[in-house]
Write a protein that holds these residues in place. Structure first.
Motif, PDB file in Angstrom:
ATOM      1  N   PRO A  60      -7.397 -56.171 -46.912  1.00 26.11           N
ATOM      2  CA  PRO A  60      -8.229 -55.563 -47.957  1.00 26.11           C
ATOM      3  C   PRO A  60      -7.935 -56.192 -49.317  1.00 26.11           C
ATOM      4  O   PRO A  60      -6.816 -56.611 -49.596  1.00 26.11           O
ATOM      5  CB  PRO A  60      -7.818 -54.093 -47.928  1.00 26.11           C
ATOM      6  N   THR A  61      -8.950 -56.247 -50.173  1.00 26.92           N
ATOM      7  CA  THR A  61      -8.813 -56.858 -51.490  1.00 26.92           C
ATOM      8  C   THR A  61      -9.614 -56.082 -52.517  1.00 26.92           C
ATOM      9  O   THR A  61     -10.766 -55.691 -52.252  1.00 26.92           O
ATOM     10  CB  THR A  61      -9.276 -58.330 -51.469  1.00 26.92           C
ATOM     11  N   LEU A  62      -9.037 -55.861 -53.696  1.00 22.87           N
ATOM     12  CA  LEU A  62      -9.741 -55.156 -54.763  1.00 22.87           C
ATOM     13  C   LEU A  62     -10.879 -55.988 -55.329  1.00 22.87           C
ATOM     14  O   LEU A  62     -11.746 -55.455 -56.032  1.00 22.87           O
ATOM     15  CB  LEU A  62      -8.759 -54.788 -55.883  1.00 22.87           C
ATOM     16  N   PHE A  63     -10.887 -57.281 -55.046  1.00 18.62           N
ATOM     17  CA  PHE A  63     -11.979 -58.141 -55.516  1.00 18.62           C
ATOM     18  C   PHE A  63     -13.283 -57.799 -54.808  1.00 18.62           C
ATOM     19  O   PHE A  63     -14.371 -58.041 -55.333  1.00 18.62           O
ATOM     20  CB  PHE A  63     -11.611 -59.607 -55.257  1.00 18.62           C
ATOM     21  N   SER A  64     -13.179 -57.230 -53.620  1.00 22.71           N
ATOM     22  CA  SER A  64     -14.347 -56.893 -52.793  1.00 22.71           C
ATOM     23  C   SER A  64     -14.688 -55.420 -52.968  1.00 22.71           C
ATOM     24  O   SER A  64     -13.909 -54.540 -52.603  1.00 22.71           O
ATOM     25  CB  SER A  64     -14.044 -57.193 -51.322  1.00 22.71           C
ATOM     26  N   MET A 373     -24.952 -68.728 -51.678  1.00 30.50           N
ATOM     27  CA  MET A 373     -24.290 -67.460 -51.980  1.00 30.50           C
ATOM     28  C   MET A 373     -22.797 -67.678 -52.247  1.00 30.50           C
ATOM     29  O   MET A 373     -22.227 -67.110 -53.190  1.00 30.50           O
ATOM     30  CB  MET A 373     -24.485 -66.493 -50.813  1.00 30.50           C
ATOM     31  N   LEU A 374     -22.163 -68.502 -51.427  1.00 30.81           N
ATOM     32  CA  LEU A 374     -20.738 -68.765 -51.589  1.00 30.81           C
ATOM     33  C   LEU A 374     -20.467 -69.711 -52.749  1.00 30.81           C
ATOM     34  O   LEU A 374     -19.429 -69.613 -53.413  1.00 30.81           O
ATOM     35  CB  LEU A 374     -20.154 -69.313 -50.299  1.00 30.81           C
ATOM     36  N   GLU A 375     -21.398 -70.607 -53.043  1.00 35.01           N
ATOM     37  CA  GLU A 375     -21.263 -71.473 -54.220  1.00 35.01           C
ATOM     38  C   GLU A 375     -21.308 -70.624 -55.488  1.00 35.01           C
ATOM     39  O   GLU A 375     -20.510 -70.811 -56.414  1.00 35.01           O
ATOM     40  CB  GLU A 375     -22.367 -72.522 -54.240  1.00 35.01           C
ATOM     41  N   LEU A 376     -22.246 -69.680 -55.536  1.00 37.34           N
ATOM     42  CA  LEU A 376     -22.338 -68.762 -56.680  1.00 37.34           C
ATOM     43  C   LEU A 376     -21.078 -67.924 -56.785  1.00 37.34           C
ATOM     44  O   LEU A 376     -20.522 -67.746 -57.880  1.00 37.34           O
ATOM     45  CB  LEU A 376     -23.566 -67.866 -56.527  1.00 37.34           C
ATOM     46  N   LEU A 377     -20.619 -67.396 -55.672  1.00 37.89           N
ATOM     47  CA  LEU A 377     -19.425 -66.560 -55.676  1.00 37.89           C
ATOM     48  C   LEU A 377     -18.225 -67.339 -56.219  1.00 37.89           C
ATOM     49  O   LEU A 377     -17.410 -66.790 -56.980  1.00 37.89           O
ATOM     50  CB  LEU A 377     -19.152 -66.061 -54.255  1.00 37.89           C
ATOM     51  N   VAL A 397     -17.482 -61.168 -49.388  1.00 34.91           N
ATOM     52  CA  VAL A 397     -16.585 -61.274 -50.534  1.00 34.91           C
ATOM     53  C   VAL A 397     -15.137 -61.205 -50.074  1.00 34.91           C
ATOM     54  O   VAL A 397     -14.265 -61.909 -50.604  1.00 34.91           O
ATOM     55  CB  VAL A 397     -16.887 -60.176 -51.566  1.00 34.91           C
ATOM     56  N   SER A 398     -14.847 -60.374 -49.077  1.00 32.51           N
ATOM     57  CA  SER A 398     -13.485 -60.251 -48.572  1.00 32.51           C
ATOM     58  C   SER A 398     -12.995 -61.587 -48.005  1.00 32.51           C
ATOM     59  O   SER A 398     -11.830 -61.976 -48.202  1.00 32.51           O
ATOM     60  CB  SER A 398     -13.404 -59.174 -47.502  1.00 32.51           C
ATOM     61  N   TYR A 399     -13.845 -62.286 -47.273  1.00 35.12           N
ATOM     62  CA  TYR A 399     -13.473 -63.591 -46.715  1.00 35.12           C
ATOM     63  C   TYR A 399     -13.114 -64.548 -47.841  1.00 35.12           C
ATOM     64  O   TYR A 399     -12.058 -65.197 -47.829  1.00 35.12           O
ATOM     65  CB  TYR A 399     -14.636 -64.157 -45.893  1.00 35.12           C
ATOM     66  N   TYR A 400     -14.002 -64.639 -48.829  1.00 33.27           N
ATOM     67  CA  TYR A 400     -13.770 -65.563 -49.946  1.00 33.27           C
ATOM     68  C   TYR A 400     -12.471 -65.197 -50.684  1.00 33.27           C
ATOM     69  O   TYR A 400     -11.642 -66.068 -50.970  1.00 33.27           O
ATOM     70  CB  TYR A 400     -14.954 -65.531 -50.910  1.00 33.27           C
ATOM     71  N   ALA A 401     -12.286 -63.916 -50.984  1.00 35.88           N
ATOM     72  CA  ALA A 401     -11.129 -63.497 -51.760  1.00 35.88           C
ATOM     73  C   ALA A 401      -9.832 -63.786 -51.021  1.00 35.88           C
ATOM     74  O   ALA A 401      -8.838 -64.248 -51.611  1.00 35.88           O
ATOM     75  CB  ALA A 401     -11.232 -62.018 -52.096  1.00 35.88           C
ATOM     76  N   ASN A 402      -9.813 -63.505 -49.732  1.00 37.26           N
ATOM     77  CA  ASN A 402      -8.627 -63.792 -48.937  1.00 37.26           C
ATOM     78  C   ASN A 402      -8.337 -65.286 -48.902  1.00 37.26           C
ATOM     79  O   ASN A 402      -7.189 -65.715 -49.027  1.00 37.26           O
ATOM     80  CB  ASN A 402      -8.794 -63.250 -47.508  1.00 37.26           C
TER      81      ASN A 402
END
Length: 407
Positions: A60-64, A373-377, A397-402
């Motif tokens: 889990p991540t607070l970014f998501s 979407m991931l480029e923007l993120l 978002v969780s995937y990217y943040a991790n």
């Protein structure tokens, strides 16, 4: 080739890496979508980085931030949607807060959305709606408006959540309700979603190990409502966290109404430290490059009033220069003022092959596939420096943040 991953394989991989048994409570279930989006990207260093994280482990991540839970495929603001968001790694989950006829707080995106987000029109409570269903006829569209304030709390909780949709050309209630977008699904709505009070959402989200971002919604009724003032409303929302013994640092109260945010800063300063001003802009299409002197709220003025967090739509934070997504003037001014930035909403636009629609309007010229979407993120996280992203499908978002080591 992206490696197929399951919850079992992630847990096993984590155990091998640490030499100890991994707890399922420390692992999230991302499903196939983040991998699909990575595969959709053009070849780049970012894609290679994201590919390298395919095996996890994921936590889990607070970014998501779960926007209304996991509303892309689950009925929004229902128990099922909140649970799905937590399972996808959302460290913060949103309850939009409004009130019933007996002034009890409940989770709905708008006080007047029951006709599109619940089964009310198919129940006996339909006759209590502000505007009962009127079928489409000739050039006239179908009409309905059902408010939480039309019902008591008991009546509200008797309803079932559905996917947010309505067919304005429908001539029957059944046709009006059966309008879910093709890129969403009714698969997880078929049993009917479980509606929740705000207090119930606090108990559930706490039990899921997540934190809170309640949004005080603009009332559809004239305030004061039967003696219930806007200040009473703002205070009651905070009081329910205090009654549940929730630490203020675990709550990010939010509102599009700056006066609500300033109320919390003055009257509930511990909660006001993390109060979020949701900024919807001025409607100017050229927001990314417009003169800051024309903005409704100057960033320095917001900061001087005690606002610490600002949350605009994603498109307001970016623009395109030389074919690349870059931070907008708005983003630069917010950062210069020392404001922390949260943004909304990823995974709310469907396929991006034709420009992405409202949420991508400032980068439409470079939005032609889902991988954007991931480029923007990445630009939002690395260049703009946002501290959280709302998503209708938090796994992305969780995937990217991790992968990027964001907490």
């Amino acid at each position: 080739m992206l490696k197929k991953t399951t919850l079992a394989s992630v847990v096993a991989g984590a155990a091998l890496a640490t030499g100890a048994a991994a707890s399922a409570a420390d692992v999230v279930e991302l499903g196939p979508r983040p991998y699909f989006l990575v595969d959709s990207m053009e070849d780049s260093a970012l894609k290679e980085k994201l590919l390298s994280c395919a095996a996890g482990p994921f936590k889990p991540t607070l970014f998501s931030i779960g926007h209304r839970g996991a509303a892309m495929q689950f009925p929004e603001h229902t128990k099922e949607s909140y649970v799905a968001a937590a399972r996808m790694g959302a460290g913060i989950i949103e309850c939009d807060v409004t009130f019933t006829a007996d002034k009890e707080l409940v989770c709905r995106h708008a006080q007047n959305d029951l006709h599109t987000t619940t089964n009310i029109l198919a129940t006996d409570l339909a006759e209590k709606c502000t505007q009962p269903f009127v079928p489409a006829s000739g050039d006239d569209k179908a009409q309905a408006e059902c408010r939480t304030s039309d019902l008591t709390l008991e009546e509200f909780l008797s309803l079932e959540g559905k996917m947010d949709a309505a067919d304005a050309d429908a001539t029957t209630v059944e046709g009006y309700m059966d309008a879910t977008a093709g890129w969403r699904t009714d698969l997880y709505a078929a049993p009917g979603g479980t509606l929740m009070t705000h207090a119930q959402s606090i108990e559930l989200i706490a039990g899921l190990g997540a934190k809170f971002t309640p949004e005080l919604k603009s009332p559809a009724v004239e305030m004061p409502f039967d003696g219930f003032t806007q200040e009473d409303y703002a205070q009651k929302m905070i009081d329910e966290y205090k009654a549940a013994d929730i630490a203020p640092e675990d709550v990010w109260p939010q509102s599009f109404n700056l006066d609500d945010v300033l109320y919390w800063i003055e009257h509930e300063p511990e909660f006001g430290k993390q109060a979020v001003f949701l900024d919807e802009g001025t409607g100017e299409e050229s927001w990314s490059n417009m003169d800051p002197s024309t903005w409704a709220h100057a960033m320095a003025d917001l900061k001087a009033q005690g606002v610490q967090y600002i949350a605009p739509a994603m498109w307001m934070l970016v623009t395109v220069e030389n074919g690349e997504i870059v931070p907008s003037r708005y983003a630069e001014e917010a950062k210069a003022a020392g404001l922390k930035i949260i943004t909304w909403t990823l995974e709310r636009s469907g396929p991006l092959m034709t420009g992405g629609g409202w949420y991508y309007q400032s980068i439409e010229e470079v939005t032609d596939n889902d991988g954007v979407m991931l480029e923007l993120l990445d630009v939002l996280a690395q260049d703009v420096g946002v501290v959280g992203v709302f998503s209708d499908w938090p796994a992305t978002v969780s995937y990217y943040a991790n992968c990027m080591g964001l907490k």
